[in-house]
Design an enzyme around this catalytic site. Structure first.
Site, PDB file in Angstrom:
ATOM      1  N   GLY A  99      -1.443  24.977  -3.312  1.00  0.00           N
ATOM      2  CA  GLY A  99      -0.764  24.062  -3.132  1.00  0.00           C
ATOM      3  C   GLY A  99      -0.444  24.106  -1.411  1.00  0.00           C
ATOM      4  O   GLY A  99       0.316  22.559  -1.228  1.00  0.00           O
ATOM      5  N   TRP A 149      -1.082  24.132   1.816  1.00  0.00           N
ATOM      6  CA  TRP A 149      -1.660  23.588   2.366  1.00  0.00           C
ATOM      7  C   TRP A 149      -1.533  22.176   2.996  1.00  0.00           C
ATOM      8  O   TRP A 149      -1.170  21.751   3.090  1.00  0.00           O
ATOM      9  CB  TRP A 149      -2.854  23.784   3.232  1.00  0.00           C
ATOM     10  CG  TRP A 149      -3.082  25.316   4.301  1.00  0.00           C
ATOM     11  CD1 TRP A 149      -2.436  26.131   4.320  1.00  0.00           C
ATOM     12  CD2 TRP A 149      -4.115  25.556   5.007  1.00  0.00           C
ATOM     13  NE1 TRP A 149      -2.577  27.111   4.846  1.00  0.00           N
ATOM     14  CE2 TRP A 149      -3.831  26.559   5.590  1.00  0.00           C
ATOM     15  CE3 TRP A 149      -5.504  24.401   5.129  1.00  0.00           C
ATOM     16  CZ2 TRP A 149      -4.658  27.388   6.075  1.00  0.00           C
ATOM     17  CZ3 TRP A 149      -6.768  25.647   5.852  1.00  0.00           C
ATOM     18  CH2 TRP A 149      -6.245  26.731   6.868  1.00  0.00           C
ATOM     19  N   ASP A 157     -10.738  22.958  -5.676  1.00  0.00           N
ATOM     20  CA  ASP A 157     -10.259  24.441  -5.630  1.00  0.00           C
ATOM     21  C   ASP A 157     -11.167  24.665  -7.234  1.00  0.00           C
ATOM     22  O   ASP A 157     -11.529  23.252  -8.550  1.00  0.00           O
ATOM     23  CB  ASP A 157      -8.723  24.865  -5.661  1.00  0.00           C
ATOM     24  CG  ASP A 157      -9.278  26.523  -5.657  1.00  0.00           C
ATOM     25  OD1 ASP A 157      -8.594  26.646  -4.174  1.00  0.00           O
ATOM     26  OD2 ASP A 157      -9.555  26.937  -6.001  1.00  0.00           O
ATOM     27  N   ASP A 195     -16.174  22.996  -7.121  1.00  0.00           N
ATOM     28  CA  ASP A 195     -16.709  24.280  -6.638  1.00  0.00           C
ATOM     29  C   ASP A 195     -17.251  23.829  -5.730  1.00  0.00           C
ATOM     30  O   ASP A 195     -18.674  22.669  -5.563  1.00  0.00           O
ATOM     31  CB  ASP A 195     -17.737  25.424  -7.156  1.00  0.00           C
ATOM     32  CG  ASP A 195     -18.700  26.413  -6.011  1.00  0.00           C
ATOM     33  OD1 ASP A 195     -18.742  26.200  -5.404  1.00  0.00           O
ATOM     34  OD2 ASP A 195     -18.598  28.083  -6.770  1.00  0.00           O
ATOM     35  N   ASP A 209      -9.337  27.020   3.833  1.00  0.00           N
ATOM     36  CA  ASP A 209      -8.233  27.896   3.425  1.00  0.00           C
ATOM     37  C   ASP A 209      -9.365  28.740   2.567  1.00  0.00           C
ATOM     38  O   ASP A 209      -8.870  30.017   2.290  1.00  0.00           O
ATOM     39  CB  ASP A 209      -6.976  27.978   3.039  1.00  0.00           C
ATOM     40  CG  ASP A 209      -6.307  29.292   3.277  1.00  0.00           C
ATOM     41  OD1 ASP A 209      -6.924  30.020   4.136  1.00  0.00           O
ATOM     42  OD2 ASP A 209      -5.031  29.226   2.563  1.00  0.00           O
ATOM     43  N   LYS A 253     -11.140  28.800   7.550  1.00  0.00           N
ATOM     44  CA  LYS A 253     -10.915  30.416   7.866  1.00  0.00           C
ATOM     45  C   LYS A 253     -11.933  31.065   7.581  1.00  0.00           C
ATOM     46  O   LYS A 253     -12.801  30.584   6.703  1.00  0.00           O
ATOM     47  CB  LYS A 253     -10.018  30.465   6.091  1.00  0.00           C
ATOM     48  CG  LYS A 253      -9.541  32.149   7.249  1.00  0.00           C
ATOM     49  CD  LYS A 253      -8.818  32.368   5.593  1.00  0.00           C
ATOM     50  CE  LYS A 253      -8.245  32.582   4.315  1.00  0.00           C
ATOM     51  NZ  LYS A 253      -7.651  32.665   3.168  1.00  0.00           N
TER      52      LYS A 253
END
Ligand code: SAM
Length: 214
Positions: free
Chosen positions: A55, A57, A75, A91, A116, A156
């Site tokens: 958590g 970000w 997540d 997912d 991320d 990312k």
């Protein structure tokens, strides 16, 4: 953040600093650095954070969209609640999770999509890179389907053979694209963040609607 910040950075590193300042992870500083440089968040903004656990970000984003903004955090792993953050478990690649995200947004288009997401590392650079590229691609798909016009994406990806094609796709969809290596990343890592601003497409409009508006 002045001398004390620099001293902390030298002596303790980002991990210890995150603990001391009550951030969930050292990753908070990466997104703060990106926002300080590229101006991603704005007060009242609506943010979707993919691969959000634990958590760091989400916490940083929630701070920067305060007091009326909202973060939707997603997540596969569990994540403890945070103020101004709606936490979803699932997912990102699945249809069901995408429907849950739509539900949490209640018809609104986010200003920002963050990802991320990292694969579980196999230790094989080529395999890890291609799994990271797959996750980055699913973040781009989510951004394409949700982001308001002129919205922003930070994603990312591990550098490797899929990177140039991914960057090409992002460049085609956004007015400004920059590949950024935050100082708060571990130096040995091959991870890179693509900061993309000004989504060119629908479905969002480019009105300055805030997350607090219906
Ligand atoms: C580096 S961590 C994220 C750290 C986070 N940004 C923070 O600041 O605390 C990567 C996360 O991606 C998540 N992840 C990986 N694949 C995912 C997927 N397909 N869907 C959702 N989350 C995923 C992992 O469970 C992990 O929690």
């Amino acid at each position: 953040m002045g001398k004390a910040w620099l001293r902390d950075r030298r002596r303790d590193g980002y991990y210890r600093m995150a603990k001391r300042l009550n951030y969930r992870s050292r990753a908070s500083f990466k997104i703060f650095q990106i926002d300080d440089r590229y101006r991603i968040f704005r007060p009242g903004g609506l943010v979707v954070d993919l691969g959000a656990s634990p958590g760091g970000w989400s916490q940083a984003a929630a701070e920067r969209v305060a007091p009326n903004g909202l973060v939707v955090a997603v997540d596969t792993a569990t994540m403890a609640p945070l103020e101004r953050v709606t936490v979803l478990r699932g997912d990102v690649r699945s249809e069901e999770t995408r429907r849950d995200i739509l539900g949490a947004l209640a018809g609104r288009h986010p200003n920002v999509v963050l990802s991320d997401m990292s694969p579980n590392l196999a230790g094989n650079a080529s395999l890890d890179q291609s799994r990271s590229a797959e996750l980055a691609q699913s973040a781009l798909d989510v951004a394409r389907s949700l982001l308001r016009s002129r919205g922003h994406l930070v994603v990312k990806i591990f550098q490797g053979e899929d990177f140039p094609e991914f960057l090409r796709q992002v460049r085609a969809d956004f007015r400004f694209t920059k590949a950024h290596s935050p100082k708060a990343s571990r130096s040995a890592s091959s991870e890179i963040y693509i900061v993309a601003k000004g989504y060119r497409g629908p479905p969002g409009d480019d009105s300055e609607e805030s997350a607090s508006e219906e």
